[in-house]
Design a protein around this motif. Structure first.
Motif, PDB file in Angstrom:
ATOM      1  N   TYR A  22       0.817  -1.220   0.000  1.00  0.00           N
ATOM      2  CA  TYR A  22       0.000   0.000   0.000  1.00  0.00           C
ATOM      3  C   TYR A  22       0.851   1.270   0.000  1.00  0.00           C
ATOM      4  CZ  TYR A  22       1.335  -0.203   4.901  1.00  0.00           C
ATOM      5  OH  TYR A  22       2.067  -0.279   6.059  1.00  0.00           O
ATOM      6  N   VAL A 190      -5.872   3.872  -0.667  1.00  0.00           N
ATOM      7  CA  VAL A 190      -5.306   3.136  -1.799  1.00  0.00           C
ATOM      8  C   VAL A 190      -4.662   4.158  -2.732  1.00  0.00           C
ATOM      9  CG1 VAL A 190      -5.770   1.539  -3.684  1.00  0.00           C
ATOM     10  CG2 VAL A 190      -7.074   1.368  -1.550  1.00  0.00           C
ATOM     11  N   GLU A 191      -3.345   4.182  -2.707  1.00  0.00           N
ATOM     12  CA  GLU A 191      -2.610   5.185  -3.485  1.00  0.00           C
ATOM     13  C   GLU A 191      -2.427   4.709  -4.924  1.00  0.00           C
ATOM     14  OE1 GLU A 191      -1.951   8.015  -2.221  1.00  0.00           O
ATOM     15  OE2 GLU A 191      -1.845   7.728  -0.050  1.00  0.00           O
ATOM     16  N   GLU A 192      -2.328   5.706  -5.803  1.00  0.00           N
ATOM     17  CA  GLU A 192      -2.142   5.383  -7.230  1.00  0.00           C
ATOM     18  C   GLU A 192      -0.822   4.663  -7.462  1.00  0.00           C
ATOM     19  OE1 GLU A 192      -2.483   8.688  -9.854  1.00  0.00           O
ATOM     20  OE2 GLU A 192      -4.497   9.152  -9.082  1.00  0.00           O
ATOM     21  N   ASN A 193      -0.838   3.751  -8.401  1.00  0.00           N
ATOM     22  CA  ASN A 193       0.368   3.034  -8.847  1.00  0.00           C
ATOM     23  C   ASN A 193       1.046   2.201  -7.763  1.00  0.00           C
ATOM     24  OD1 ASN A 193       0.054   4.244 -11.354  1.00  0.00           O
ATOM     25  ND2 ASN A 193       1.130   6.072 -10.641  1.00  0.00           N
ATOM     26  N   THR A 194       0.289   1.788  -6.774  1.00  0.00           N
ATOM     27  CA  THR A 194       0.864   0.873  -5.786  1.00  0.00           C
ATOM     28  C   THR A 194       0.420  -0.544  -6.139  1.00  0.00           C
ATOM     29  OG1 THR A 194      -1.067   1.233  -4.363  1.00  0.00           O
ATOM     30  CG2 THR A 194       0.896   2.535  -3.874  1.00  0.00           C
ATOM     31  N   GLU A 197      -3.179  -1.139  -5.332  1.00  0.00           N
ATOM     32  CA  GLU A 197      -4.164  -0.632  -6.294  1.00  0.00           C
ATOM     33  C   GLU A 197      -4.352  -1.636  -7.425  1.00  0.00           C
ATOM     34  OE1 GLU A 197      -4.959   3.474  -8.718  1.00  0.00           O
ATOM     35  OE2 GLU A 197      -3.214   2.281  -9.246  1.00  0.00           O
ATOM     36  N   LYS A 198      -3.234  -2.177  -7.880  1.00  0.00           N
ATOM     37  CA  LYS A 198      -3.318  -3.144  -8.988  1.00  0.00           C
ATOM     38  C   LYS A 198      -4.091  -4.400  -8.544  1.00  0.00           C
ATOM     39  CE  LYS A 198      -0.534  -5.307 -12.611  1.00  0.00           C
ATOM     40  NZ  LYS A 198      -1.519  -6.348 -12.748  1.00  0.00           N
ATOM     41  N   ASN A 201      -7.705  -3.567  -8.514  1.00  0.00           N
ATOM     42  CA  ASN A 201      -8.245  -3.471  -9.889  1.00  0.00           C
ATOM     43  C   ASN A 201      -8.366  -4.843 -10.532  1.00  0.00           C
ATOM     44  OD1 ASN A 201      -8.420  -0.764  -9.604  1.00  0.00           O
ATOM     45  ND2 ASN A 201      -6.504  -0.297 -10.699  1.00  0.00           N
TER      46      ASN A 201
END
Ligand code: SF4
Length: 371
Positions: A22, A190-194, A197-198, A201
């Protein structure tokens, strides 16, 4: 626009044993020789900064990361020697962040003047710990907490809410409160590009909904209150007298120096940012050499708004006389109309203006309505 001549000192140690899923902080894994070089450069930056702060004294120190506890004792000595040698120090609080997976030197930190331990526990649920990529498990966390509480009076722990719908907040908090005097409880973001996050998704992992996060926070708040841990800031709870002096100085806008890669300083109403690149830092590109790559001159308005925002994160709120003195304004007159409109959510009590406890979680929108 300063708070006498005391300074907080934050030192960033960017190294971690592995990356948590995270995390979007600047942190890297590194070999021993890089850590050795880093400690020397930090010591050098401290020396250089001290030359422009000869009149000031250090009142709090915070070694944060990253994972400062993976530094060798030699490297810690290099850094702390530089502080004590170069700065005037009247240090009432010296914190080091420790991960349970690298807590073997806990007791020895006392030799460097460290008097407060902040343990990155986050959860006692082994599935959750695995899900977020922590290196420790429940037993390691409890062992580290026991060790810390045996050696230090002032122990804090980090705790993350919202990782799962079924997180047992009360069970975790009841273990923690046996050992600590201070608790920092953060909502999972949930931070971007962590990697997290993937995973979300790709539907490999689920985290708690916002409603559940709010319920978890309320549960924790009630539990802490019942156990005499008062909330003094949205994310921070403490026994009386154990509030973090260093963190309070951020919210209070006391001047502080940031040392190390990716750190920042707040001096004389200006923020200075160090580079976020370890190689550039090791080459000496840092604030100590006057090479702030980014210096953002905070305007009077930026500083004033930040002061309102940060002080309203605290339970005590904004001290009106202090605001008036710092900004040469009359707070009540200036914000008369807006204060009236926000009356349902706020309290005006003598010299203090604060957000009512039940509205803490919507602090952002209340502050926006005031600005
Ligand atoms: S230990 Fe802390 S700084 Fe390091 S990766 Fe995990 S969350 Fe980030």
């Amino acid at each position: 626009m300063t708070n006498s001549n005391k300074l907080g000192l934050y030192i960033h140690i960017p190294f971690c044993q592995q990356k948590c899923s995270y995390c979007d902080f600047y942190s890297i894994t590194a070999k021993q020789d890089v850590m050795d070089r880093y400690a020397k450069e930090v010591a050098n930056e401290i020396f250089l900064l001290s030359q422009t702060h000869l009149e000031n004294y250090i009142s709090t120190i915070y070694l944060g990361g990253g994972t400062p506890s993976i530094l060798s004792l030699n490297n810690l000595e290099v850094i702390t020697n530089s502080i004590y040698k170069n700065f005037k120090c009247k240090v009432s609080e010296f914190t080091i962040e420790v991960n349970p997976s690298s807590s073997q030197n806990l007791k020895l930190y006392k030799n460097f003047g460290i008097n407060r331990i902040s343990l990155g526990v986050q959860s006692f649920d082994n599935n959750i710990l695995k899900k977020i990529g922590r290196l420790h498990d429940r037993d390691m966390a409890i062992t580290a907490l026991e060790k810390a509480a045996n050696c230090y009076d002032n122990v804090s722990s980090d705790f993350i809410l919202g990782i799962s719908e079924n997180q047992d907040i009360i069970s975790d908090a009841s273990i923690l409160l046996k050992f600590v005097k201070h608790l920092s409880a953060y909502m999972l973001k949930v931070e971007e590009n962590t990697p997290l996050e993937k995973q979300i998704n790709d539907k490999k992992v689920c985290v708690a909904t916002e409603d559940t996060q709010v319920l978890q926070y309320q549960k924790l708040y009630e539990f802490c209150k019942e156990n005499n841990f008062h909330r003094y800031e949205i994310s921070n709870f403490a026994c009386l007298g154990y509030e973090s002096k260093h963190n309070l100085s951020y919210w209070d806008m006391t001047q502080y120096l940031g040392v190390g890669v990716s750190s920042h300083s707040f001096i004389g109403g200006k923020r200075y940012f160090n580079v976020s690149d370890i190689n550039a830092y090791l080459e000496g590109k840092h604030s100590g050499r006057g090479q702030q790559l980014k210096e953002r001159d905070y305007s009077y308005k930026d500083t004033l708004e930040e002061y309102i925002m940060l002080s309203l994160r605290t339970e005590k709120g904004l001290q009106i006389s202090k605001f008036n003195e710092l900004f040469n304004k009359d707070f009540l007159q200036e914000y008369q109309e807006k204060i009236k409109k926000a009356a349902q959510y706020t309290t005006l009590n003598g010299d203090w203006f604060s957000i009512k406890p039940q509205y803490f979680l919507v602090q952002n929108s209340i502050v926006s309505s005031l600005l």
